[in-house]
Design a protein around this motif. Structure first.
Motif, PDB file in Angstrom:
ATOM      1  N   ASP A 272      26.837 -34.117  36.926  1.00  0.00           N
ATOM      2  CA  ASP A 272      28.223 -33.730  36.693  1.00  0.00           C
ATOM      3  C   ASP A 272      28.423 -33.068  35.337  1.00  0.00           C
ATOM      4  OD1 ASP A 272      29.484 -34.825  39.146  1.00  0.00           O
ATOM      5  OD2 ASP A 272      28.760 -36.724  38.346  1.00  0.00           O
ATOM      6  N   VAL A 273      27.650 -33.483  34.343  1.00  0.00           N
ATOM      7  CA  VAL A 273      27.829 -32.940  32.998  1.00  0.00           C
ATOM      8  C   VAL A 273      26.556 -33.169  32.186  1.00  0.00           C
ATOM      9  CG1 VAL A 273      28.825 -35.074  32.055  1.00  0.00           C
ATOM     10  CG2 VAL A 273      29.430 -32.874  31.019  1.00  0.00           C
ATOM     11  N   ILE A 274      26.318 -32.273  31.246  1.00  0.00           N
ATOM     12  CA  ILE A 274      25.260 -32.430  30.236  1.00  0.00           C
ATOM     13  C   ILE A 274      25.929 -32.905  28.957  1.00  0.00           C
ATOM     14  CG2 ILE A 274      23.550 -31.215  28.826  1.00  0.00           C
ATOM     15  CD1 ILE A 274      23.482 -29.121  31.211  1.00  0.00           C
ATOM     16  N   ILE A 275      25.394 -33.951  28.351  1.00  0.00           N
ATOM     17  CA  ILE A 275      25.969 -34.497  27.116  1.00  0.00           C
ATOM     18  C   ILE A 275      24.928 -34.382  26.012  1.00  0.00           C
ATOM     19  CG2 ILE A 275      26.943 -36.523  25.989  1.00  0.00           C
ATOM     20  CD1 ILE A 275      27.844 -37.468  28.775  1.00  0.00           C
ATOM     21  N   GLY A 276      25.229 -33.579  25.008  1.00  0.00           N
ATOM     22  CA  GLY A 276      24.336 -33.397  23.880  1.00  0.00           C
ATOM     23  C   GLY A 276      24.754 -34.285  22.725  1.00  0.00           C
ATOM     24  N   LEU A 277      23.885 -35.195  22.315  1.00  0.00           N
ATOM     25  CA  LEU A 277      24.181 -36.119  21.225  1.00  0.00           C
ATOM     26  C   LEU A 277      23.897 -35.448  19.889  1.00  0.00           C
ATOM     27  CD1 LEU A 277      23.940 -37.988  23.758  1.00  0.00           C
ATOM     28  CD2 LEU A 277      23.087 -39.752  22.212  1.00  0.00           C
TER      29      LEU A 277
ATOM     30  N   ARG B  92      17.839 -28.177  17.856  1.00  0.00           N
ATOM     31  CA  ARG B  92      17.044 -27.919  19.062  1.00  0.00           C
ATOM     32  C   ARG B  92      17.604 -28.683  20.261  1.00  0.00           C
ATOM     33  NH1 ARG B  92      11.256 -29.000  16.205  1.00  0.00           N
ATOM     34  NH2 ARG B  92      12.531 -30.741  15.415  1.00  0.00           N
ATOM     35  N   VAL B  93      18.337 -29.760  19.993  1.00  0.00           N
ATOM     36  CA  VAL B  93      18.998 -30.491  21.075  1.00  0.00           C
ATOM     37  C   VAL B  93      20.038 -29.593  21.752  1.00  0.00           C
ATOM     38  CG1 VAL B  93      20.522 -32.448  21.602  1.00  0.00           C
ATOM     39  CG2 VAL B  93      18.600 -32.747  20.032  1.00  0.00           C
TER      40      VAL B  93
ATOM     41  N   VAL C  16      25.005 -38.164  34.839  1.00  0.00           N
ATOM     42  CA  VAL C  16      25.064 -37.350  33.633  1.00  0.00           C
ATOM     43  C   VAL C  16      23.660 -37.154  33.087  1.00  0.00           C
ATOM     44  CG1 VAL C  16      27.375 -38.201  33.086  1.00  0.00           C
ATOM     45  CG2 VAL C  16      25.392 -39.325  32.065  1.00  0.00           C
ATOM     46  N   ILE C  17      23.485 -36.061  32.373  1.00  0.00           N
ATOM     47  CA  ILE C  17      22.233 -35.798  31.666  1.00  0.00           C
ATOM     48  C   ILE C  17      22.507 -35.955  30.176  1.00  0.00           C
ATOM     49  CG2 ILE C  17      20.461 -34.094  31.126  1.00  0.00           C
ATOM     50  CD1 ILE C  17      21.045 -32.804  33.861  1.00  0.00           C
ATOM     51  N   LEU C  18      21.847 -36.907  29.557  1.00  0.00           N
ATOM     52  CA  LEU C  18      21.973 -37.153  28.128  1.00  0.00           C
ATOM     53  C   LEU C  18      20.829 -36.463  27.407  1.00  0.00           C
ATOM     54  CD1 LEU C  18      22.791 -40.962  28.310  1.00  0.00           C
ATOM     55  CD2 LEU C  18      24.419 -39.093  28.026  1.00  0.00           C
ATOM     56  N   VAL C  19      21.165 -35.620  26.440  1.00  0.00           N
ATOM     57  CA  VAL C  19      20.154 -34.856  25.706  1.00  0.00           C
ATOM     58  C   VAL C  19      20.205 -35.288  24.247  1.00  0.00           C
ATOM     59  CG1 VAL C  19      19.221 -32.580  25.196  1.00  0.00           C
ATOM     60  CG2 VAL C  19      20.566 -32.941  27.285  1.00  0.00           C
ATOM     61  N   THR C  20      19.073 -35.715  23.728  1.00  0.00           N
ATOM     62  CA  THR C  20      18.996 -36.199  22.358  1.00  0.00           C
ATOM     63  C   THR C  20      17.669 -35.758  21.754  1.00  0.00           C
ATOM     64  OG1 THR C  20      19.186 -38.202  20.983  1.00  0.00           O
ATOM     65  CG2 THR C  20      18.023 -38.430  23.085  1.00  0.00           C
ATOM     66  N   LYS C  21      17.353 -36.214  20.568  1.00  0.00           N
ATOM     67  CA  LYS C  21      16.062 -35.923  19.964  1.00  0.00           C
ATOM     68  C   LYS C  21      14.972 -36.650  20.751  1.00  0.00           C
ATOM     69  CE  LYS C  21      17.037 -37.667  15.939  1.00  0.00           C
ATOM     70  NZ  LYS C  21      18.322 -38.329  16.300  1.00  0.00           N
ATOM     71  N   PRO C  22      13.752 -36.125  20.779  1.00  0.00           N
ATOM     72  CA  PRO C  22      12.695 -36.804  21.544  1.00  0.00           C
ATOM     73  C   PRO C  22      12.538 -38.273  21.170  1.00  0.00           C
ATOM     74  CG  PRO C  22      11.950 -34.626  20.890  1.00  0.00           C
ATOM     75  CD  PRO C  22      13.260 -34.846  20.206  1.00  0.00           C
ATOM     76  N   GLN C  23      12.559 -38.557  19.868  1.00  0.00           N
ATOM     77  CA  GLN C  23      12.290 -39.905  19.390  1.00  0.00           C
ATOM     78  C   GLN C  23      13.485 -40.852  19.530  1.00  0.00           C
ATOM     79  OE1 GLN C  23      12.517 -37.174  17.521  1.00  0.00           O
ATOM     80  NE2 GLN C  23      13.658 -37.572  15.652  1.00  0.00           N
TER      81      GLN C  23
ATOM     82  N   VAL D 119      17.907 -39.086  30.945  1.00  0.00           N
ATOM     83  CA  VAL D 119      17.713 -38.814  29.520  1.00  0.00           C
ATOM     84  C   VAL D 119      16.590 -37.802  29.329  1.00  0.00           C
ATOM     85  CG1 VAL D 119      17.168 -39.825  27.278  1.00  0.00           C
ATOM     86  CG2 VAL D 119      18.522 -41.124  28.936  1.00  0.00           C
ATOM     87  N   THR D 120      16.840 -36.835  28.459  1.00  0.00           N
ATOM     88  CA  THR D 120      15.818 -35.836  28.139  1.00  0.00           C
ATOM     89  C   THR D 120      16.012 -35.376  26.697  1.00  0.00           C
ATOM     90  OG1 THR D 120      14.709 -33.843  28.952  1.00  0.00           O
ATOM     91  CG2 THR D 120      17.111 -33.802  28.931  1.00  0.00           C
ATOM     92  N   ALA D 121      15.183 -34.436  26.282  1.00  0.00           N
ATOM     93  CA  ALA D 121      15.173 -33.963  24.897  1.00  0.00           C
ATOM     94  C   ALA D 121      14.426 -32.639  24.841  1.00  0.00           C
ATOM     95  CB  ALA D 121      14.475 -34.995  24.006  1.00  0.00           C
ATOM     96  N   PRO D 122      14.481 -31.956  23.704  1.00  0.00           N
ATOM     97  CA  PRO D 122      13.596 -30.804  23.527  1.00  0.00           C
ATOM     98  C   PRO D 122      12.142 -31.250  23.703  1.00  0.00           C
ATOM     99  CG  PRO D 122      15.230 -30.890  21.784  1.00  0.00           C
ATOM    100  CD  PRO D 122      15.348 -32.176  22.535  1.00  0.00           C
ATOM    101  N   LYS D 123      11.344 -30.400  24.293  1.00  0.00           N
ATOM    102  CA  LYS D 123       9.960 -30.786  24.588  1.00  0.00           C
ATOM    103  C   LYS D 123       9.036 -30.379  23.437  1.00  0.00           C
ATOM    104  CE  LYS D 123      10.365 -31.157  29.562  1.00  0.00           C
ATOM    105  NZ  LYS D 123       9.805 -30.813  30.890  1.00  0.00           N
TER     106      LYS D 123
END
Length: 209
Positions: free
Chosen positions: A25-30, A36-37, A115-122, A142-146
């Motif tokens: 439904d939505v991408i959420i960038g923390l 890069r997030v 929802v897709i939560l996008v944060t730093k890899p760590q 949950v995902t992050a920049p690769k």
């Protein structure tokens, strides 16, 4: 220091999650110090994984001297530079920690189911545990920049800062369930040993006092 490198890699591998992503439904960038997030959010938007992006984050200790505005507004600018239409972005500029990132975003999309939560890899493991506790009604991916561990440090956040951040986040993963902030997370013995080794080596800048 090969022992430090091995211990830091163990924490990095534990903190990284990278769920399999499906339309949501939505991408959420923390928000954070790492734009890069925002670029990763733009990539996922352009792949059609969600029709909107929420960027959430105030100006924090690591970013008040780095960005001219809130983390959320700075991430919005980065996403627009990466081709995301401004009308597809919602800015939430008040959250000061991961719990508030989740809580305040949930209020903006109360009918969301996935929802897709996008944060730093760590930060992925902690983000997932927080969402499980603070927003249990939705499926959180949950995902992050690769980026690799070696490529994650930035000019304004070097390798020492990264390792201290990972140590601090593992401390929070241990402590926060009892405070009601996060779901319980099983920490493998080798990760606990790596955590102790890094503390003994002096990587304690991000521990809570």
């Amino acid at each position: 220091m090969p022992e430090v490198q091995r211990a830091a890699q163990a924490l990095w591998d534990f903190h990284c999650v990278y769920d399999t992503l499906v339309p949501s439904d939505v991408i959420i960038g923390l928000g954070s110090y790492d734009t890069r997030v925002a670029s990763r959010c733009a990539e996922l938007f352009q792949r059609g994984l969600a029709p909107h992006i929420i960027f959430t984050g105030a100006s924090g200790n690591w970013t008040q001297a780095l960005f001219p505005d809130s983390e959320a507004k700075s991430f919005q600018a980065q996403a627009i530079a990466n081709g995301v239409p401004k009308k597809a972005i919602v800015v939430e500029p008040h959250a000061k920690n991961i719990g508030e990132n989740i809580q305040f975003s949930a209020k903006l999309v109360p009918s969301a189911q996935r929802v897709i939560l996008v944060t730093k890899p760590q930060t992925q493991r902690r983000c997932a545990a927080t969402a499980q506790k603070q927003w249990p009604a939705v499926q959180s991916l949950v995902t992050a920049p690769k980026t690799t561990f070696e490529d994650q440090p930035l000019a304004h956040h070097d390798m020492r800062a990264l390792i201290c951040e990972m140590v601090g986040d593992l401390e929070r993963i241990r402590r926060y369930p009892a405070l009601g902030f996060q779901a319980e997370v099983n920490i493998p013995p080798h990760v606990s040993r790596a955590f102790d080794a890094l503390i003994n080596a002096g990587f304690v800048d991000h521990l809570q006092t």
